[in-house]
Design a protein around this motif. Sequence first.
Motif, PDB file in Angstrom:
ATOM      1  N   TRP A 153       0.851  -1.192   0.000  1.00 42.21           N
ATOM      2  CA  TRP A 153       0.000   0.000   0.000  1.00 42.21           C
ATOM      3  C   TRP A 153       0.884   1.238   0.000  1.00 42.21           C
ATOM      4  O   TRP A 153       1.885   1.305   0.721  1.00 42.21           O
ATOM      5  N   THR A 154       0.510   2.244  -0.792  1.00 41.65           N
ATOM      6  CA  THR A 154       1.241   3.503  -0.898  1.00 41.65           C
ATOM      7  C   THR A 154       0.383   4.619  -0.314  1.00 41.65           C
ATOM      8  O   THR A 154      -0.774   4.775  -0.723  1.00 41.65           O
ATOM      9  N   PRO A 155       0.928   5.410   0.621  1.00 40.60           N
ATOM     10  CA  PRO A 155       0.150   6.530   1.158  1.00 40.60           C
ATOM     11  C   PRO A 155      -0.103   7.566   0.054  1.00 40.60           C
ATOM     12  O   PRO A 155       0.798   7.893  -0.713  1.00 40.60           O
ATOM     13  N   ALA A 156      -1.316   8.057  -0.037  1.00 41.97           N
ATOM     14  CA  ALA A 156      -1.650   9.086  -1.020  1.00 41.97           C
ATOM     15  C   ALA A 156      -1.285  10.455  -0.461  1.00 41.97           C
ATOM     16  O   ALA A 156      -1.313  10.674   0.746  1.00 41.97           O
ATOM     17  N   SER A 157      -0.936  11.364  -1.363  1.00 44.84           N
ATOM     18  CA  SER A 157      -0.592  12.719  -0.924  1.00 44.84           C
ATOM     19  C   SER A 157      -1.553  13.741  -1.520  1.00 44.84           C
ATOM     20  O   SER A 157      -1.269  14.917  -1.540  1.00 44.84           O
ATOM     21  N   GLY A 158      -2.670  13.275  -2.019  1.00 44.74           N
ATOM     22  CA  GLY A 158      -3.660  14.153  -2.640  1.00 44.74           C
ATOM     23  C   GLY A 158      -4.101  13.538  -3.949  1.00 44.74           C
ATOM     24  O   GLY A 158      -3.958  12.331  -4.174  1.00 44.74           O
ATOM     25  N   ASN A 159      -4.635  14.355  -4.851  1.00 43.42           N
ATOM     26  CA  ASN A 159      -5.063  13.881  -6.162  1.00 43.42           C
ATOM     27  C   ASN A 159      -3.866  13.234  -6.849  1.00 43.42           C
ATOM     28  O   ASN A 159      -2.853  13.889  -7.077  1.00 43.42           O
ATOM     29  N   THR A 160      -3.931  11.946  -7.146  1.00 40.47           N
ATOM     30  CA  THR A 160      -2.773  11.188  -7.578  1.00 40.47           C
ATOM     31  C   THR A 160      -2.888  10.789  -9.042  1.00 40.47           C
ATOM     32  O   THR A 160      -3.880  10.205  -9.464  1.00 40.47           O
ATOM     33  N   SER A 161      -1.862  11.119  -9.817  1.00 36.81           N
ATOM     34  CA  SER A 161      -1.785  10.753 -11.227  1.00 36.81           C
ATOM     35  C   SER A 161      -1.219   9.344 -11.316  1.00 36.81           C
ATOM     36  O   SER A 161      -0.160   9.041 -10.766  1.00 36.81           O
ATOM     37  N   LEU A 162      -1.958   8.460 -12.053  1.00 34.38           N
ATOM     38  CA  LEU A 162      -1.549   7.054 -12.127  1.00 34.38           C
ATOM     39  C   LEU A 162      -1.628   6.553 -13.566  1.00 34.38           C
ATOM     40  O   LEU A 162      -2.498   6.971 -14.341  1.00 34.38           O
ATOM     41  N   ALA A 163      -0.742   5.620 -13.877  1.00 28.78           N
ATOM     42  CA  ALA A 163      -0.775   4.975 -15.195  1.00 28.78           C
ATOM     43  C   ALA A 163      -2.050   4.154 -15.309  1.00 28.78           C
ATOM     44  O   ALA A 163      -2.617   3.735 -14.291  1.00 28.78           O
ATOM     45  N   PRO A 164      -2.542   3.920 -16.506  1.00 33.70           N
ATOM     46  CA  PRO A 164      -3.744   3.104 -16.670  1.00 33.70           C
ATOM     47  C   PRO A 164      -3.587   1.756 -15.975  1.00 33.70           C
ATOM     48  O   PRO A 164      -2.499   1.153 -15.964  1.00 33.70           O
ATOM     49  N   GLY A 165      -4.656   1.296 -15.357  1.00 38.20           N
ATOM     50  CA  GLY A 165      -4.650   0.020 -14.638  1.00 38.20           C
ATOM     51  C   GLY A 165      -5.776  -0.008 -13.631  1.00 38.20           C
ATOM     52  O   GLY A 165      -6.580   0.926 -13.530  1.00 38.20           O
ATOM     53  N   THR A 166      -5.829  -1.081 -12.876  1.00 40.43           N
ATOM     54  CA  THR A 166      -6.841  -1.220 -11.830  1.00 40.43           C
ATOM     55  C   THR A 166      -6.164  -1.005 -10.489  1.00 40.43           C
ATOM     56  O   THR A 166      -5.131  -1.614 -10.206  1.00 40.43           O
ATOM     57  N   TYR A 167      -6.756  -0.137  -9.674  1.00 43.13           N
ATOM     58  CA  TYR A 167      -6.175   0.210  -8.390  1.00 43.13           C
ATOM     59  C   TYR A 167      -7.173  -0.044  -7.257  1.00 43.13           C
ATOM     60  O   TYR A 167      -8.381   0.087  -7.444  1.00 43.13           O
ATOM     61  N   LEU A 168      -6.654  -0.395  -6.113  1.00 38.60           N
ATOM     62  CA  LEU A 168      -7.444  -0.526  -4.893  1.00 38.60           C
ATOM     63  C   LEU A 168      -7.129   0.687  -4.026  1.00 38.60           C
ATOM     64  O   LEU A 168      -5.958   1.075  -3.891  1.00 38.60           O
ATOM     65  N   VAL A 169      -8.174   1.279  -3.444  1.00 33.52           N
ATOM     66  CA  VAL A 169      -8.007   2.460  -2.595  1.00 33.52           C
ATOM     67  C   VAL A 169      -8.722   2.182  -1.277  1.00 33.52           C
ATOM     68  O   VAL A 169      -9.812   1.611  -1.261  1.00 33.52           O
ATOM     69  N   ARG A 170      -8.102   2.574  -0.177  1.00 35.37           N
ATOM     70  CA  ARG A 170      -8.730   2.412   1.137  1.00 35.37           C
ATOM     71  C   ARG A 170      -8.367   3.589   2.026  1.00 35.37           C
ATOM     72  O   ARG A 170      -7.429   4.334   1.752  1.00 35.37           O
ATOM     73  N   ILE A 171      -9.121   3.724   3.103  1.00 31.21           N
ATOM     74  CA  ILE A 171      -8.812   4.712   4.146  1.00 31.21           C
ATOM     75  C   ILE A 171      -7.696   4.120   4.993  1.00 31.21           C
ATOM     76  O   ILE A 171      -7.749   2.947   5.382  1.00 31.21           O
ATOM     77  N   LYS A 172      -6.683   4.924   5.317  1.00 31.29           N
ATOM     78  CA  LYS A 172      -5.571   4.449   6.145  1.00 31.29           C
ATOM     79  C   LYS A 172      -6.020   4.203   7.578  1.00 31.29           C
ATOM     80  O   LYS A 172      -6.913   4.884   8.093  1.00 31.29           O
ATOM     81  N   ALA A 173      -5.383   3.240   8.223  1.00 26.97           N
ATOM     82  CA  ALA A 173      -5.588   3.020   9.654  1.00 26.97           C
ATOM     83  C   ALA A 173      -5.088   4.256  10.382  1.00 26.97           C
ATOM     84  O   ALA A 173      -4.058   4.823  10.030  1.00 26.97           O
ATOM     85  N   ASN A 174      -5.847   4.668  11.400  1.00 25.83           N
ATOM     86  CA  ASN A 174      -5.466   5.868  12.139  1.00 25.83           C
ATOM     87  C   ASN A 174      -6.072   5.793  13.531  1.00 25.83           C
ATOM     88  O   ASN A 174      -7.289   5.743  13.666  1.00 25.83           O
ATOM     89  N   GLY A 175      -5.248   5.771  14.558  1.00 24.43           N
ATOM     90  CA  GLY A 175      -5.749   5.686  15.931  1.00 24.43           C
ATOM     91  C   GLY A 175      -6.522   4.392  16.135  1.00 24.43           C
ATOM     92  O   GLY A 175      -5.982   3.314  15.941  1.00 24.43           O
ATOM     93  N   THR A 176      -7.795   4.491  16.476  1.00 22.49           N
ATOM     94  CA  THR A 176      -8.621   3.296  16.687  1.00 22.49           C
ATOM     95  C   THR A 176      -9.437   2.956  15.451  1.00 22.49           C
ATOM     96  O   THR A 176     -10.329   2.104  15.500  1.00 22.49           O
ATOM     97  N   LEU A 177      -9.161   3.610  14.325  1.00 22.95           N
ATOM     98  CA  LEU A 177      -9.872   3.361  13.072  1.00 22.95           C
ATOM     99  C   LEU A 177      -9.108   2.345  12.241  1.00 22.95           C
ATOM    100  O   LEU A 177      -7.975   2.600  11.830  1.00 22.95           O
ATOM    101  N   LEU A 178      -9.739   1.176  12.007  1.00 15.51           N
ATOM    102  CA  LEU A 178      -9.109   0.161  11.154  1.00 15.51           C
ATOM    103  C   LEU A 178      -9.232   0.595   9.709  1.00 15.51           C
ATOM    104  O   LEU A 178     -10.185   1.236   9.317  1.00 15.51           O
TER     105      LEU A 178
END
Length: 178
Positions: A153-178
């Motif tokens: 997993w790569t941390p996002a830094s904002g609107n991210t430019s990516l090469a064509p493909g299929t990507y998975l995106v999730r909310i990062k774990a933070n404190g008591t948030l899984l």
Amino acid sequence: TPASGNTSLAPGTYLVRIKANGTLLVSESQSITLTAYVPDEEATPAAIFTATGADIGMLSDVANGMKYRIDTGAWIDITDSTVISLTNLSACTIEVVKKGNGTTTADSPAQEVAVTKADTPALTATQPSTIGGNGSIPMTTNHEYRSEADSTWTPASGNTSLAPGTYLVRIKANGTLL
């Protein structure tokens, strides 16, 4: 009720007298109140849960003599002061208790840690404007992503430019948030 030596009684108020025996008359009664002994409680723990992934986290600031459980599961004794790795979690409550010694102290009140799970992000990708160009996914620093073929997993830094493909995106774990 006739007593026989030391008698174990529940807390309450009792009348006590000496019973008649031979030429000895019954005495006047004396009121005696027994109160329950309530040992002091141990202090409520201040353990810290830190989510580190989609279903894992670490329980820290614990010590020997504590115990924990997840939701209404079985209590698990803590036997040292190391960080405890918890796996296969979902939204739950973790309870942590400092055990009393059974004589002069009682178990502490339970510290309750509410663990939550982030919702699945609802993002719409912007497709490349030219053949072979990059598209973008409108992410924030609360997101992380990976390509379908990648396991890291790569941390996002904002609107991210990516090469064509299929990507998975999730909310990062933070404190008591899984």
